[in-house]
Design an enzyme around this catalytic site. Sequence first.
Site, PDB file in Angstrom:
ATOM      1  N   TYR A  60      -2.847 107.451  12.089  1.00 16.69           N
ATOM      2  CA  TYR A  60      -3.055 107.344  10.647  1.00 16.69           C
ATOM      3  C   TYR A  60      -2.099 108.286   9.907  1.00 16.69           C
ATOM      4  O   TYR A  60      -2.330 109.490   9.808  1.00 16.69           O
ATOM      5  CB  TYR A  60      -4.498 107.673  10.272  1.00 16.69           C
ATOM      6  CG  TYR A  60      -5.539 106.791  10.923  1.00 16.69           C
ATOM      7  CD1 TYR A  60      -5.223 105.543  11.444  1.00 16.69           C
ATOM      8  CD2 TYR A  60      -6.863 107.212  11.040  1.00 16.69           C
ATOM      9  CE1 TYR A  60      -6.178 104.738  12.046  1.00 16.69           C
ATOM     10  CE2 TYR A  60      -7.823 106.418  11.632  1.00 16.69           C
ATOM     11  CZ  TYR A  60      -7.476 105.188  12.134  1.00 16.69           C
ATOM     12  OH  TYR A  60      -8.432 104.405  12.739  1.00 16.69           O
ATOM     13  N   HIS A 144      -7.036 104.321  21.870  1.00 17.20           N
ATOM     14  CA  HIS A 144      -6.753 103.587  20.643  1.00 17.20           C
ATOM     15  C   HIS A 144      -5.809 102.409  20.895  1.00 17.20           C
ATOM     16  O   HIS A 144      -4.684 102.607  21.370  1.00 17.20           O
ATOM     17  CB  HIS A 144      -6.112 104.552  19.634  1.00 17.20           C
ATOM     18  CG  HIS A 144      -6.138 104.074  18.226  1.00 17.20           C
ATOM     19  ND1 HIS A 144      -5.411 104.682  17.217  1.00 17.20           N
ATOM     20  CD2 HIS A 144      -6.810 103.048  17.627  1.00 17.20           C
ATOM     21  CE1 HIS A 144      -5.636 104.062  16.080  1.00 17.20           C
ATOM     22  NE2 HIS A 144      -6.477 103.064  16.311  1.00 17.20           N
TER      23      HIS A 144
END
Length: 332
Positions: A60, A144
């Site tokens: 992010y 992830h």
Amino acid sequence: MPNLNRQRNLGSSPVHVPPLGLGTAPLGNLYRAVTEQDARAVVAAALDAGCHYLDTAPHYGLGLAEERLGRELAGRDRAAYRLSTKVGRRLRPLAPGEAVDGQGFVDTPPRAREWDLSRDGILATLEASLDRLGVDAVDIVYLHDVEGRERQVHETAFPALARLRADGTVGAIGFGMNHSGPLARFVADLDVDVVLCAGRWTLLDQGALADLLPVCLQRGTSVVVGGVYNSGLLADPRPGAPYDYRQAPPHLVARARALREVCARHGVPLRAAALRFPFGHPAVAAAVVGAASAAEVRDNAALFGWPVPDALWYELVDRGLLDEGVPLPTEG
């Protein structure tokens, strides 16, 4: 009606989370820049509202979300919140002449991502996250977006996380991705405490019911739901609205508008129904929702507590907007 003060354990782990948490992709400047002041206000508002579960990732904003989260958490009681981050993508400085690949994030630090699912890579990635977050430990670590990397997951990445769990470095481990099929296979094969599934268990997409949710229930694995608004279409169903990070096709815009019409007849905002829907399945422990301002955080918290009559869910089934057999979050 979900209660923000009601905590649920993640699988058989000691980690417990409230039902509504904060997703921090917007703090990494997803699609648009968020000021430092607004980013910190988002975190403060989430904690004030009872959203004491904070989810982040190096992906992010190339570490920006973790850094901003860490700056607002500095000096706060570590026992007052639960924190998760992710591993799999390792960050490094840009090479000479190399341009930033934002992958949807703007105004990011000058870093690059590279996949590293080795044991040492997992440990180094987590250590770097702890530095950016300014904490000694996180409660949950997810692998992830590792679909298509099953061999590395089984050989090195998941064993590294399992070792961290065994020695008490982290409390719970799992996987986070947008695809329910790979998540289901990992849950079936491995000792997974929790999965974060984005976009596949929503009012618009119940794909996870066919594969992921049954195996989670069987294995005692908890589900955290992300993407309850499917990138924005369920927040504002208009032509051109995003769906799964792309422009929504017309048939889904029409379906979202039909959902909104039914909700309106029952006096319920569409977003409130979207927030409530995932909790119809008993494997679901929490939902994490992103926000780019403190006002959005407070709005999500208020909508989470909005009364949703059972008749709304039954009408959605009657009109074919939800399939028969889909578990509904009814009060009765």
